[in-house]
Motif scaffolding. Structure first.
Motif, PDB file in Angstrom:
ATOM      1  N   PHE A  97     -11.596 -19.228 -28.947  1.00  0.00           N
ATOM      2  CA  PHE A  97     -11.765 -17.823 -28.591  1.00  0.00           C
ATOM      3  C   PHE A  97     -11.580 -16.698 -29.677  1.00  0.00           C
ATOM      4  O   PHE A  97     -12.165 -16.118 -29.906  1.00  0.00           O
ATOM      5  CB  PHE A  97     -11.437 -17.639 -26.925  1.00  0.00           C
TER       6      PHE A  97
ATOM      7  N   VAL B  89     -20.423 -14.016 -23.912  1.00  0.00           N
ATOM      8  CA  VAL B  89     -19.099 -13.685 -23.389  1.00  0.00           C
ATOM      9  C   VAL B  89     -19.455 -12.619 -22.396  1.00  0.00           C
ATOM     10  O   VAL B  89     -19.981 -11.538 -22.774  1.00  0.00           O
ATOM     11  CB  VAL B  89     -17.944 -13.151 -24.336  1.00  0.00           C
TER      12      VAL B  89
ATOM     13  N   ASP C 270     -10.257 -13.740 -21.727  1.00  0.00           N
ATOM     14  CA  ASP C 270      -9.996 -14.762 -22.617  1.00  0.00           C
ATOM     15  C   ASP C 270     -10.096 -16.175 -21.793  1.00  0.00           C
ATOM     16  O   ASP C 270     -10.327 -16.138 -20.398  1.00  0.00           O
ATOM     17  CB  ASP C 270      -8.743 -14.806 -23.419  1.00  0.00           C
TER      18      ASP C 270
END
Length: 133
Positions: free
Chosen positions: A22, A90, A113
């Protein structure tokens, strides 16, 4: 005594590989390996050391917990961030919104995250913004 700057922080995470993917893949940080295999993420002159939940390195926080972090990273262009987050699919939790930074007002976007830590991506502003917080 005078503190000069922040060198690193530690994030306790459930899955180090997923965290590295990530932060390096989406946010462009550099993975570094040090001290016999420990992993971290470097950006600018700072880094984030990664501890696996339940297998933390000593010494560590009194109550290490994944997902308890709230981090703010300064970026050059919030528009570039928005494009990158869209490409990586995202979800944006909030923003763009105006906030008060350490040395200037900020225009920020908030994401999460893989562990649920809140990640603020913020572009410094040259002028004071009324109503920022």
């Amino acid at each position: 005594m005078r503190i000069l700057s922040l060198d690193h922080v530690v994030l306790t995470v459930k899955d180090i590989d997923q965290t590295v993917a990530f932060y390096s893949g989406v946010l462009g940080m550099e993975e570094v390996v040090f001290a016999g295999g420990r992993r971290a993420l470097r950006f600018g002159g700072q880094k984030i050391n990664l501890h696996k939940a339940g297998a933390e390195f000593l010494p560590h926080a009194q109550m290490p917990t994944s997902g308890a972090g709230d981090l703010c990273f300064l970026v050059e262009s919030l528009e570039a961030v928005e494009r990158r987050l869209a490409e990586a699919q995202v979800h944006i939790e909030e923003g763009p919104v105006f906030r008060a930074g350490a040395v200037s007002p900020l225009r920020s976007i908030y994401i999460r995250d893989p562990d649920g830590n809140l990640v603020e991506l913020a572009e410094p502003q040259d002028v004071v913004i009324a109503g920022g917080s």
